[in-house]
Design a protein around this motif. Structure first.
Motif, short mmCIF file in Angstrom:
data_model
loop_
_atom_site.label_atom_id
_atom_site.label_comp_id
_atom_site.label_asym_id
_atom_site.label_seq_id
_atom_site.Cartn_x
_atom_site.Cartn_y
_atom_site.Cartn_z
N VAL A 287 -5.40 3.62 -21.44
CA VAL A 287 -4.17 3.14 -22.09
C VAL A 287 -3.40 4.31 -22.71
CG1 VAL A 287 -3.25 1.71 -23.96
CG2 VAL A 287 -5.09 0.85 -22.49
N ILE A 288 -4.13 5.20 -23.40
CA ILE A 288 -3.47 6.35 -24.03
C ILE A 288 -2.85 7.24 -22.97
CG2 ILE A 288 -3.88 8.43 -25.39
CD1 ILE A 288 -6.06 6.89 -26.89
N THR A 289 -3.61 7.48 -21.88
CA THR A 289 -3.08 8.33 -20.81
C THR A 289 -1.83 7.72 -20.19
OG1 THR A 289 -5.31 9.10 -20.33
CG2 THR A 289 -3.65 9.42 -18.62
N GLY A 290 -1.87 6.43 -19.94
CA GLY A 290 -0.69 5.78 -19.37
C GLY A 290 0.49 5.76 -20.32
N TRP A 291 0.19 5.62 -21.62
CA TRP A 291 1.26 5.56 -22.61
C TRP A 291 2.01 6.89 -22.70
CZ3 TRP A 291 3.22 1.57 -25.38
CH2 TRP A 291 4.07 1.87 -26.40
N TYR A 292 1.25 7.95 -22.81
CA TYR A 292 1.89 9.25 -22.96
C TYR A 292 2.24 9.89 -21.63
CZ TYR A 292 0.99 9.13 -27.93
OH TYR A 292 1.00 8.79 -29.25
N GLY A 293 1.96 9.20 -20.54
CA GLY A 293 2.36 9.71 -19.24
C GLY A 293 3.69 9.16 -18.78
N MET A 294 4.40 8.40 -19.64
CA MET A 294 5.69 7.81 -19.24
C MET A 294 6.84 8.82 -19.31
SD MET A 294 5.45 3.94 -20.83
CE MET A 294 5.08 4.49 -22.48
N ASN A 295 6.67 9.95 -20.03
CA ASN A 295 7.64 11.06 -20.05
C ASN A 295 9.02 10.64 -20.56
OD1 ASN A 295 5.78 12.94 -19.00
ND2 ASN A 295 6.20 12.25 -16.91
N PHE A 296 9.07 9.85 -21.62
CA PHE A 296 10.36 9.59 -22.25
C PHE A 296 10.83 10.84 -23.00
CE2 PHE A 296 8.82 5.11 -21.97
CZ PHE A 296 9.84 4.65 -21.17
N SER A 297 12.14 10.94 -23.18
CA SER A 297 12.71 12.14 -23.83
C SER A 297 12.43 12.18 -25.32
CB SER A 297 14.23 12.19 -23.60
OG SER A 297 14.51 12.24 -22.20
N HIS A 298 12.47 11.07 -26.01
CA HIS A 298 12.32 11.02 -27.47
C HIS A 298 10.95 10.47 -27.85
CE1 HIS A 298 16.58 12.05 -27.73
NE2 HIS A 298 16.84 11.05 -26.87
N LEU A 310 -4.21 16.18 -31.82
CA LEU A 310 -4.29 14.86 -32.43
C LEU A 310 -4.73 13.80 -31.41
CD1 LEU A 310 -3.84 13.04 -34.89
CD2 LEU A 310 -1.44 12.82 -34.17
N ILE A 311 -4.15 13.87 -30.22
CA ILE A 311 -4.54 12.90 -29.17
C ILE A 311 -6.01 13.07 -28.80
CG2 ILE A 311 -4.14 12.21 -26.78
CD1 ILE A 311 -2.04 11.26 -28.77
N ILE A 312 -6.45 14.34 -28.73
CA ILE A 312 -7.87 14.57 -28.43
C ILE A 312 -8.75 13.97 -29.52
CG2 ILE A 312 -9.63 16.36 -28.19
CD1 ILE A 312 -7.58 18.14 -26.87
N ALA A 313 -8.40 14.15 -30.75
CA ALA A 313 -9.19 13.62 -31.86
C ALA A 313 -9.21 12.08 -31.82
CB ALA A 313 -8.63 14.12 -33.19
N ILE A 314 -8.02 11.51 -31.55
CA ILE A 314 -7.96 10.04 -31.47
C ILE A 314 -8.84 9.53 -30.34
CG2 ILE A 314 -6.45 8.10 -30.96
CD1 ILE A 314 -4.19 9.58 -32.40
N SER A 315 -8.80 10.18 -29.19
CA SER A 315 -9.62 9.75 -28.04
C SER A 315 -11.10 9.84 -28.36
CB SER A 315 -9.28 10.61 -26.82
OG SER A 315 -7.92 10.49 -26.45
N LEU A 316 -11.54 10.97 -28.97
CA LEU A 316 -12.94 11.11 -29.33
C LEU A 316 -13.35 10.09 -30.38
CD1 LEU A 316 -13.29 15.02 -29.47
CD2 LEU A 316 -14.09 13.45 -27.66
N GLY A 317 -12.44 9.80 -31.31
CA GLY A 317 -12.74 8.79 -32.31
C GLY A 317 -12.91 7.41 -31.69
N VAL A 318 -12.02 7.08 -30.75
CA VAL A 318 -12.13 5.78 -30.07
C VAL A 318 -13.47 5.68 -29.33
CG1 VAL A 318 -11.18 4.38 -28.22
CG2 VAL A 318 -9.65 5.42 -29.90
N ILE A 319 -13.86 6.76 -28.63
CA ILE A 319 -15.14 6.74 -27.91
C ILE A 319 -16.30 6.58 -28.87
CG2 ILE A 319 -16.69 8.16 -26.49
CD1 ILE A 319 -14.25 9.38 -25.17
#
Length: 332
Positions: A287-298, A310-319
């Motif tokens: 889900v995180i990968t798909g969310w941040y893979g949409m490449n919106f400008s803002h 931060l994303i790495i920390a969030i992913s490790l925390g979720v795991i």
């Protein structure tokens, strides 16, 4: 070969065997005399089977009438597929199909036998009956031989080592069970099926011997001494015990087969459980990968200085949280 049951079982010359042509019913009517070979006389006069013969099929066809068998005797045994005994008005007909203990599923030793008021005749293409009788001559050399004892000794030869054979199958099954308990079940099913087929072949053979002994024990034609019929019963009882032991081994094969199936199902369930855990663990990351893979400008996280860590920390925390939940529920 020709043998006599006079006091002792021994080989004799062909000329010694008394072979009188059978007298047919039409001859009895014309002469007004009763045929000594007819079923009526067997009920009133004592019968003494004195001769044992082993003949080839060609010899049997030439001599069966002179041995007081009807001309049609033997037509019922054109194809030999089992052990059996059948009662006919003027004789007893039977067949033996003995499985080769070394190749139970491949070959069998087959021959037929015929009994009337004077003779026991074995018809075979090979020398199996002769070898059995030669063994009996030495085994019973000090005993008075009777037709009942002869049949008991003859049929016993085909059951001599069968209990040891069944015990060897039990040892094989115990070894298969030990290997299955250790997890070595990669070749368990083929070996189980082979043992089960061989045991089924033996069980059917013992059942046929039991039925055949029961037919002879019935003494419908009064060819045997009623006081000695217990010898024929011993054959049936022995075959029945062997049949029960073989059936127990067959049931044990089925138990091992069920165990193997349960082990396979358990292994498959563990695999499915692992796949479920992996899917559950990586689903939030997907889900995180798909969310941040949409490449919106803002998307502020894309330009943030610490966005990637931060994303790495969030992913490790979720795991970590997911593993804690799965461990707490004893899923892993």
């Amino acid at each position: 070969m020709y043998y006599t049951l006079h006091a002792r079982l021994k080989k004799t010359e062909p000329d010694y065997i008394q072979t009188d042509p059978v007298q047919h019913d039409s001859d009895q009517t014309n002469s007004g005399q009763t045929n000594p070979a007819s079923p009526v006389s067997t009920l009133n006069n004592p019968i003494c089977i004195e001769n044992v013969l082993t003949l080839s099929p060609a010899q049997w066809e030439k001599q069966k009438v002179s041995l007081r068998f009807p001309p049609y005797a033997g037509l019922e045994n054109t194809i030999i597929r089992s052990c059996k005994a059948e009662i006919y008005p003027r004789y007893i007909s039977g067949s033996l199909c003995i499985p080769d203990r070394k190749r139970l599923l491949e070959t069998s030793f087959c021959f037929t036998f015929y009994i009337n008021e004077s003779s026991i005749v074995f018809v075979s293409k090979d020398s199996v009956p002769d070898r059995i009788i030669e063994t009996m001559i030495h085994r019973y050399e000090s005993q008075d031989m009777s037709p009942e004892l002869f049949l008991y000794g003859f049929f016993s030869e085909f059951l001599t080592d069968d209990m040891e054979l069944l015990e060897s199958y039990e040892r094989k099954l115990f070894l298969l069970e030990e290997n299955a308990m250790r997890g070595n079940i990669h070749d368990l099913m083929p070996r189980l099926l082979k043992n089960k087929r061989e045991l089924t072949r033996l069980r059917n053979y013992f059942e046929q011997i039991d039925d055949m002994a029961g037919q002879l024990q019935g003494n419908v034609r009064n060819y045997f001494d009623p006081e000695r019929l217990q010898l024929l019963q011993l054959i049936g009882d022995r075959a029945c015990r062997l049949q029960q032991v073989a059936q127990q081994s067959i049931d044990y094969c089925q138990t091992l087969r069920d165990f193997e199936q349960a082990q396979s199902d358990h292994k498959q369930n563990k695999t499915m459980q692992l796949m479920t855990v992996l899917t559950s663990v990586f689903f939030p990351l997907t889900v995180i990968t798909g969310w941040y893979g949409m490449n919106f400008s803002h998307m502020p996280e894309l330009d943030a200085r610490f966005g990637y860590p931060l994303i790495i920390a969030i992913s490790l925390g979720v795991i970590a949280i997911e593993f804690w939940i799965l461990k707490k529920r004893k899923i892993i």
